[in-house]
Structures are given as C-alpha cells and as structure tokens.
Write a protein that holds these residues in place. Sequence first.
Motif, PDB file in Angstrom:
ATOM      1  N   UNK A 299      -0.097   8.945  -6.283  1.00  0.00           N
ATOM      2  CA  UNK A 299      -0.774   8.640  -7.563  1.00  0.00           C
ATOM      3  C   UNK A 299      -0.237   6.993  -7.924  1.00  0.00           C
ATOM      4  N   UNK A 300      -1.051   6.022  -7.393  1.00  0.00           N
ATOM      5  CA  UNK A 300      -0.655   4.676  -7.178  1.00  0.00           C
ATOM      6  C   UNK A 300      -1.326   3.743  -8.350  1.00  0.00           C
ATOM      7  N   UNK A 301      -0.639   2.960  -8.763  1.00  0.00           N
ATOM      8  CA  UNK A 301      -1.188   1.762  -9.770  1.00  0.00           C
ATOM      9  C   UNK A 301      -0.701   0.576  -9.214  1.00  0.00           C
ATOM     10  N   UNK A 302      -1.658  -0.421  -8.776  1.00  0.00           N
ATOM     11  CA  UNK A 302      -1.675  -1.540  -7.881  1.00  0.00           C
ATOM     12  C   UNK A 302      -1.810  -2.906  -9.034  1.00  0.00           C
ATOM     13  N   UNK A 303      -0.811  -3.686  -9.122  1.00  0.00           N
ATOM     14  CA  UNK A 303      -1.183  -4.830  -9.809  1.00  0.00           C
ATOM     15  C   UNK A 303      -2.374  -5.586  -9.538  1.00  0.00           C
ATOM     16  N   UNK A 304      -2.870  -6.780 -10.387  1.00  0.00           N
ATOM     17  CA  UNK A 304      -4.235  -7.517 -10.155  1.00  0.00           C
ATOM     18  C   UNK A 304      -3.897  -8.265  -8.786  1.00  0.00           C
ATOM     19  N   UNK A 305      -4.888  -8.311  -7.947  1.00  0.00           N
ATOM     20  CA  UNK A 305      -4.822  -9.239  -6.667  1.00  0.00           C
ATOM     21  C   UNK A 305      -3.564  -8.922  -5.543  1.00  0.00           C
ATOM     22  N   UNK A 306      -3.052  -7.676  -5.841  1.00  0.00           N
ATOM     23  CA  UNK A 306      -1.920  -7.200  -4.787  1.00  0.00           C
ATOM     24  C   UNK A 306      -2.393  -6.046  -4.036  1.00  0.00           C
ATOM     25  N   UNK A 307      -1.699  -5.732  -3.152  1.00  0.00           N
ATOM     26  CA  UNK A 307      -1.943  -4.419  -2.463  1.00  0.00           C
ATOM     27  C   UNK A 307      -1.208  -4.364  -1.160  1.00  0.00           C
ATOM     28  N   UNK A 308      -1.650  -3.244  -0.182  1.00  0.00           N
ATOM     29  CA  UNK A 308      -0.885  -3.030   0.811  1.00  0.00           C
ATOM     30  C   UNK A 308      -1.262  -3.793   2.037  1.00  0.00           C
ATOM     31  N   UNK A 309      -0.443  -4.525   2.680  1.00  0.00           N
ATOM     32  CA  UNK A 309      -0.934  -5.330   3.583  1.00  0.00           C
ATOM     33  C   UNK A 309      -1.271  -4.576   5.035  1.00  0.00           C
ATOM     34  N   UNK A 310      -1.861  -5.276   5.925  1.00  0.00           N
ATOM     35  CA  UNK A 310      -2.378  -4.510   6.826  1.00  0.00           C
ATOM     36  C   UNK A 310      -1.220  -3.749   7.793  1.00  0.00           C
TER      37      UNK A 310
ATOM     38  N   UNK B 132      -7.207   8.837  13.793  1.00  0.00           N
ATOM     39  CA  UNK B 132      -7.385   9.280  15.033  1.00  0.00           C
ATOM     40  C   UNK B 132      -6.317   8.805  15.902  1.00  0.00           C
ATOM     41  N   UNK B 133      -6.747   8.195  17.203  1.00  0.00           N
ATOM     42  CA  UNK B 133      -5.867   7.767  18.075  1.00  0.00           C
ATOM     43  C   UNK B 133      -5.110   6.380  17.498  1.00  0.00           C
ATOM     44  N   UNK B 134      -5.383   5.661  16.320  1.00  0.00           N
ATOM     45  CA  UNK B 134      -4.807   4.764  15.858  1.00  0.00           C
ATOM     46  C   UNK B 134      -5.782   3.687  15.263  1.00  0.00           C
ATOM     47  N   UNK B 135      -5.380   3.139  14.031  1.00  0.00           N
ATOM     48  CA  UNK B 135      -6.388   2.488  13.229  1.00  0.00           C
ATOM     49  C   UNK B 135      -5.159   1.600  12.249  1.00  0.00           C
ATOM     50  N   UNK B 136      -5.657   0.191  12.107  1.00  0.00           N
ATOM     51  CA  UNK B 136      -4.908  -0.620  11.259  1.00  0.00           C
ATOM     52  C   UNK B 136      -5.942  -0.843   9.896  1.00  0.00           C
ATOM     53  N   UNK B 137      -5.221  -0.913   8.994  1.00  0.00           N
ATOM     54  CA  UNK B 137      -6.138  -1.353   7.980  1.00  0.00           C
ATOM     55  C   UNK B 137      -5.312  -1.997   6.534  1.00  0.00           C
ATOM     56  N   UNK B 138      -5.885  -2.699   5.836  1.00  0.00           N
ATOM     57  CA  UNK B 138      -5.312  -2.853   4.426  1.00  0.00           C
ATOM     58  C   UNK B 138      -6.165  -2.532   3.370  1.00  0.00           C
ATOM     59  N   UNK B 139      -5.348  -2.430   2.187  1.00  0.00           N
ATOM     60  CA  UNK B 139      -6.084  -1.779   0.788  1.00  0.00           C
ATOM     61  C   UNK B 139      -5.575  -2.654  -0.451  1.00  0.00           C
ATOM     62  N   UNK B 140      -6.534  -3.526  -0.934  1.00  0.00           N
ATOM     63  CA  UNK B 140      -6.046  -4.416  -2.051  1.00  0.00           C
ATOM     64  C   UNK B 140      -6.871  -4.170  -3.343  1.00  0.00           C
ATOM     65  N   UNK B 141      -6.288  -4.523  -4.300  1.00  0.00           N
ATOM     66  CA  UNK B 141      -6.804  -4.544  -5.723  1.00  0.00           C
ATOM     67  C   UNK B 141      -7.631  -5.535  -5.806  1.00  0.00           C
ATOM     68  N   UNK B 142      -9.010  -5.311  -5.850  1.00  0.00           N
ATOM     69  CA  UNK B 142     -10.289  -6.189  -5.869  1.00  0.00           C
ATOM     70  C   UNK B 142     -10.304  -7.278  -7.088  1.00  0.00           C
ATOM     71  N   UNK B 143      -9.689  -6.850  -8.021  1.00  0.00           N
ATOM     72  CA  UNK B 143      -9.573  -7.561  -9.258  1.00  0.00           C
ATOM     73  C   UNK B 143      -8.186  -8.510  -9.465  1.00  0.00           C
TER      74      UNK B 143
END
Length: 231
Positions: free
Chosen positions: A45-56, A96-107
């Motif tokens: 259960x994650x709370x992410x600050x504004x304009x912050x997020x998980x880098x690639x 699957x066999x591998x993926x890179x992603x980032x997830x950011x707070x859009x606000x």
Amino acid sequence: MITVRHASDRGQANFGWLQSRHTFSFGSYYDPHHMGFSALRVINDDIVSPAAGFDTHGHRDMEIISLVLEGEIEHKDSQGNRQTLPAGEFQLMSAGRGIYHSEYNASSTQALRFLQIWIEPNEQGGEPGYQQKDFGKQAGSTIIATPTGEDGTLRIKQDARLLQLILPPSESVTLSLEAGRHAYVHQVAGTLDVETTSLAPGDGAKIEDVPHLTFSNKGNETSQALVFDLP
C-alpha cells in the motif's frame, strides 16, 4: 480456516518521497512467517509524494497488478507503453522474460496512493505484456483478472482470479471456492465481515478449506475489497 493479518501488523517503509505498508516481506522488511500466500507474493500500500516516483527498474517472471486509490500514475516501459492510470483503474504488467518500467506520480501537487500486487506466474519467460482497464464500481463481485482473459478481464499468467468486491451497507454476497484452492482478501475501504471474521481497511485474510464464503457489510459506508482465488 480464516487467518487475519491486521493492517497495524504490516511492515513499514518510509523513504520521504514514499511511504509504504507491506502485507508480505518486501525490501528491507523481512518476516519469515509472512513471505506470501500461495502464488500471491506482494501487496504494498504505497503513498507517493507529488512529482516523485519509482525510477526505471527491471522485473522478470512476475505478474504485477496496480490499483490506483487516489491520484494518477504515469507509466512508461521498455515495450513502448506510455500510459496514465487514474484512480479506480487496474493495470496488469506481465514481466515475462524481462521488462523495464518507471511509475511516477503524475501530479505536482497531490499525493498518489496505489496498491502494488505481485503474483508469481505459472510459466517462465515469454513476451512481456501490458494491460489496463476500468471495471467500474458496480455493487457485488466483479471479475478483474482470469487465466484466459475471458469476458473482457485482464489475462494473468497464473491459475488465479482477482475479484473486486463492492458492498453497500447491509448488503452481502456468497462466493464458492473449489476444493484444494486458497483465497486471500485484502480490505481496501470500509469494513467487511468474512463469515464471522471482521476486516477493517488494510486488513487481510488468508482462507483455506472453506468451500463457501459469505461476505457482509454491517457498517455504515460502502465496503471495497479485493478477493484473490489462488491455487
């Protein structure tokens, strides 16, 4: 048998930009008694600050489900997907066999809160995939993910099903569980009685050897829960 995991007993992490509660062992939080349940490995259960997020960063051989509770996720991945995930929508990324992603707070002004769920797949490797859908807020049980992707559900690479349960006050619903299967309930909002066991927000329940489950909302506000049907 129904075993409750209370919200207050979950692991915690605070990185300043991220505050997280871990139902199962994750990152620096380790509890050998809570390593997952059946194929269910992570509920954060994650709370992410504004304009912050998980880098690639990378994943492989994991089914990763996100449900936005407040705010919006800005998603990018190595498959070329660039999406915004608003509150109420589900996202399923098959690593699957591998993926890179980032997830950011859009606000840049509002916090983001979402559930991050990992389910171990029953097949290794394969093409990574991305799915996203809003299933609405219909009262009762709504099937979100299935192994076949039937009836417009998200297709998950595991013999598992995810249901969204929404019950107005004084409503109830009964679900069946096939012999030998397991269930896990994560309470999102409001309160819920699973048979005679009561759940509050953030609570979870491991369910074994119970063929029929009656879910009842005896509270004064709408109840929302996720129900996992697991091998």
